[in-house]
Design an enzyme around this catalytic site. Structure first.
Site, PDB file in Angstrom:
ATOM      1  N   GLY A  11      37.255  31.491  40.030  1.00  0.00           N
ATOM      2  CA  GLY A  11      36.537  32.611  39.407  1.00  0.00           C
ATOM      3  C   GLY A  11      37.302  33.914  39.527  1.00  0.00           C
ATOM      4  N   GLY A  13      35.852  37.032  38.665  1.00  0.00           N
ATOM      5  CA  GLY A  13      35.314  38.333  38.974  1.00  0.00           C
ATOM      6  C   GLY A  13      35.221  38.994  40.042  1.00  0.00           C
ATOM      7  N   ALA A  15      34.222  39.059  43.104  1.00  0.00           N
ATOM      8  CA  ALA A  15      34.287  38.217  44.426  1.00  0.00           C
ATOM      9  C   ALA A  15      35.510  37.880  44.539  1.00  0.00           C
ATOM     10  CB  ALA A  15      33.094  37.447  44.669  1.00  0.00           C
ATOM     11  N   ARG A 299      11.924  44.004  41.447  1.00  0.00           N
ATOM     12  CA  ARG A 299      11.977  43.543  40.130  1.00  0.00           C
ATOM     13  C   ARG A 299      10.854  42.270  40.115  1.00  0.00           C
ATOM     14  NH1 ARG A 299      18.516  43.256  39.572  1.00  0.00           N
ATOM     15  NH2 ARG A 299      18.916  45.278  39.148  1.00  0.00           N
ATOM     16  N   GLU A 404      27.947  35.544  43.417  1.00  0.00           N
ATOM     17  CA  GLU A 404      26.636  35.119  43.199  1.00  0.00           C
ATOM     18  C   GLU A 404      26.280  33.555  43.424  1.00  0.00           C
ATOM     19  OE1 GLU A 404      23.444  35.307  39.368  1.00  0.00           O
ATOM     20  OE2 GLU A 404      25.391  36.264  39.286  1.00  0.00           O
TER      21      GLU A 404
END
Length: 628
Positions: A11, A13, A15, A299, A404
């Site tokens: 990954g 991203g 993180a 939210r 995430e």
């Protein structure tokens, strides 16, 4: 210096890149895998900002208040020591990003500007216009490129993670990945593996704000190899998503934080142009129902309020699933400066200007609070031990998870603008934990027999051959469309056990339909249908975890809303204090899920659900939020 070892990070991203930097700076070589160029990672889509209690607005904000807001927004369902460390470290992280060159928006005095997001009493969200995620990711990527230049980090872009490899002791010692161009399946050795593969919003496609690559397939694959998944039932639906035929697009919470107002016409089937409807005929339902927060409610509350207005009161625009997000009263210069990126997205895809015509929005699947279960290490005072190898370790030795794809920081509902913070913090913490773990290893994976690696490569090639040459009547694209519709309708904003039971049965049927798969494409080069079909299969397995977890939790908590289990105590009969005391006693004595994390373990016949207690050593939990 300790012996240099190999570490794999899956990954690219925020993180994954932070973890890569910390591991590389500890003297180890990192192999960084990404489905595409790392700069296209989904972190780039985050718009509104990143939280830190800098108190640049003079509102007496502090890290304790940030900690309290995070824990209470998550309905006390997050372990408190790592969350406290997250909030304590946030100001330091912001200043590190600033030194990396992030162009944060500024006050007239030159301070980093801050705005309010849902669930907050103070303006705490630092931002770079409406493209904060892009600015943060690009700054960290520059640091990765610096380490890449000296071969401390090696990138494998356009490679897809397929499985981990375990040694005879069950320790993770590498991965098997597929080159998305040549379809070569290859094993890679490592002394530790970090999964930073992002979220799983595509379970709800097309009604999701997430990228088409946010499939959750990587997390699903390690789950099927024995990794636990926690709190999968908690899925945040962003209340303000722009409608579209291909997908929904996020209209950031920053729009509400900067003064945007949500409303519908008070009269049923009022078809007047919104600009022609006077204030007296507008129903600002968030402001009327939740005067303390107004349009800045968390939210989950905003999403359910919109659902109630459209589905129950039938006051949606023209009777449809739509409400107005109104920015037309804002100063145009101010709005362009603070929300320019958001405004341009809406203009591009609708042809309308949000500064002259209210936007039309509706909730969409946005963020998974649940994910891979990860550990943490804290002392007897509830303080996180930052250099412990336990931090962010999964239950499989040598396998870590961050970003995430883990469950660690958000409990039952994520506080707005905590996502970028948690990914950056988790990446750094994971990198340090991996370095500590490697330093404690006696032997390198280089000395292991190749048998386990070769066996996993053969197994993955057999799956590819089966998928490519299947000659049934089921398209993976049709299966994915059915999955998204099923999850949206049955495991969405509002849940009930009957539809959840139906969803579980239908998910089994979708899994069985892969026996009748037909790709319609057998090319051995850049076969996109093959990679897509494999992802859809693993998405169905992951959706089963979400549905089973939602079915098992019979309560309303955060983003998991089951109206049948709302507490029925009446304030007309009991005083507020009496009702509070009875609620507290009822939930603690009669609800096995009270302050428990949902844990899902893999089983071929379906997930096995159990509950683990939460560490609540720093803030005493109160009764659940009143959902009436």
């Amino acid at each position: 210096m300790n012996e240099r070892r190999q570490v794999i990070v899956v990954g690219g991203g925020l993180a994954g890149q932070w973890a890569s930097i910390r591991i590389a700076e500890a003297g180890h070589q990192v192999q960084l895998f990404s489905l595409f160029e790392t700069l296209r990672s989904h972190s780039v889509c985050a718009q509104g900002g990143i939280n830190a209690a800098l108190n640049n607005k003079g509102e007496h904000d502090n890290v304790d208040q940030h900690f309290f807001d995070t824990i209470t927004s998550g309905c006390y369902l997050a372990n408190q020591p790592p969350v406290k460390a997250l909030c304590d470290t946030a100001p330091e992280l912001i200043y590190i990003f600033e030194r990396m060159g992030v162009a944060f928006s500024r006050t007239p005095e030159g301070l980093i500007d801050q705005r309010r997001f849902g669930g907050m009493h103070h303006r705490r969200t630092c931002f770079a216009g409406a493209s904060t995620g892009q600015q943060l990711l690009y700054s960290v990527d520059q640091q990765v490129r610096r380490l890449e230049a000296v071969q401390q980090i090696i990138k494998y872009e356009w490679w897809e993670f397929l499985a981990i490899v375990k040694d005879s002791d069950g320790r993770c010692c590498g991965i098997v990945a597929m080159n998305l161009r040549s379809l070569e399946v290859r094993a890679f050795r490592a002394d530790a593996v970090v999964l930073a593969s992002g979220g799983m919003g595509q379970l709800y496609a097309p009604k999701t704000t997430c990228s088409v690559n946010s499939t959750g397939a990587a997390a699903s694959r390690v789950y099927q190899q024995g990794a636990r998944i926690a709190n999968a039932e908690f899925f945040q639906f962003h209340p303000t998503a722009m409608l579209g035929t291909d997908k929904t697009r996020l209209m950031s919470e920053a729009a509400r934080g900067e003064g945007g107002r949500i409303w519908v016409p008070r009269q049923l089937n009022d078809r007047r142009d919104p600009t022609a409807i006077p204030e007296s005929d507008r129903f600002y339902f968030l402001e009327e129902w939740f005067p303390r927060y107004g349009n800045n409610v968390p939210r989950d509350i905003a999403s359910r309020a919109i659902w109630k207005v459209t589905r129950e009161l039938e006051l949606g625009i023209n009777g449809d699933d739509r409400v107005y997000l109104d920015l037309t009263h804002l100063d145009p210069t101010f709005a362009e400066l603070r929300l320019g990126g958001l405004l341009n997205i809406y203009r591009k895809f609708t042809g309308l200007d949000p500064l002259t015509t209210p936007m039309e929005i509706f909730p969409a699947a946005h963020y998974a609070m649940g994910g891979l279960w990860v550990d943490f290490d804290a002392n007897d005072r509830g303080q996180l031990c930052p250099d412990s190898p336990r931090n962010h370790a999964t239950n499989i030795p040598g396998l870590y998870a961050c970003g995430e794809c883990d469950y660690a920081y958000h409990g039952a509902n994520r506080l707005g603008a905590n996502s970028l913070l948690s990914t950056a913090f988790a990446g750094r913490l994971t990198g340090d934990a991996v370095a500590a773990y490697i330093n404690g290893l006696e032997h390198s994976s280089d000395g292991l027999s190749p048998d386990a690696y070769d066996a996993e490569v053969r197994y993955q090639n057999r799956i590819n051959h089966h998928f490519m040459h299947a000659n049934g009547d089921c398209s993976p694209y049709r299966i994915h469309a059915d999955l998204g519709e099923l999850m949206t309708n049955n495991v969405g904003v509002v849940r009930d056990n009957g539809p959840l039971d139906s969803a579980i049965g239908q998910l089994y049927e979708l899994e069985q339909s892969f026996a009748r798969l037909k790709l319609g494409e057998v090319t051995p080069w850049a076969n996109q249908s093959l990679a897509y079909a494999r992802q859809v299969f693993d998405m169905v397995k992951l959706a089963q975890v979400v549905a089973f977890s939602a079915r098992a939790r019979d309560e309303c908590r955060g983003a998991h809303y089951k109206p049948a289990f709302i507490n029925q105590l009446s304030d007309d009969i009991l005083t507020h204090h009496e009702a509070y005391e009875l609620d507290q006693k009822h939930w603690q004595e009669n609800n096995e899920q009270w302050l428990k994390t949902t844990i899902a373990d893999y089983h071929p016949e379906g997930p096995r659900i159990r509950y683990d207690p939460i560490d609540t050593c720093l803030i005493k939990p109160e009764q659940p939020r009143d959902y009436r």
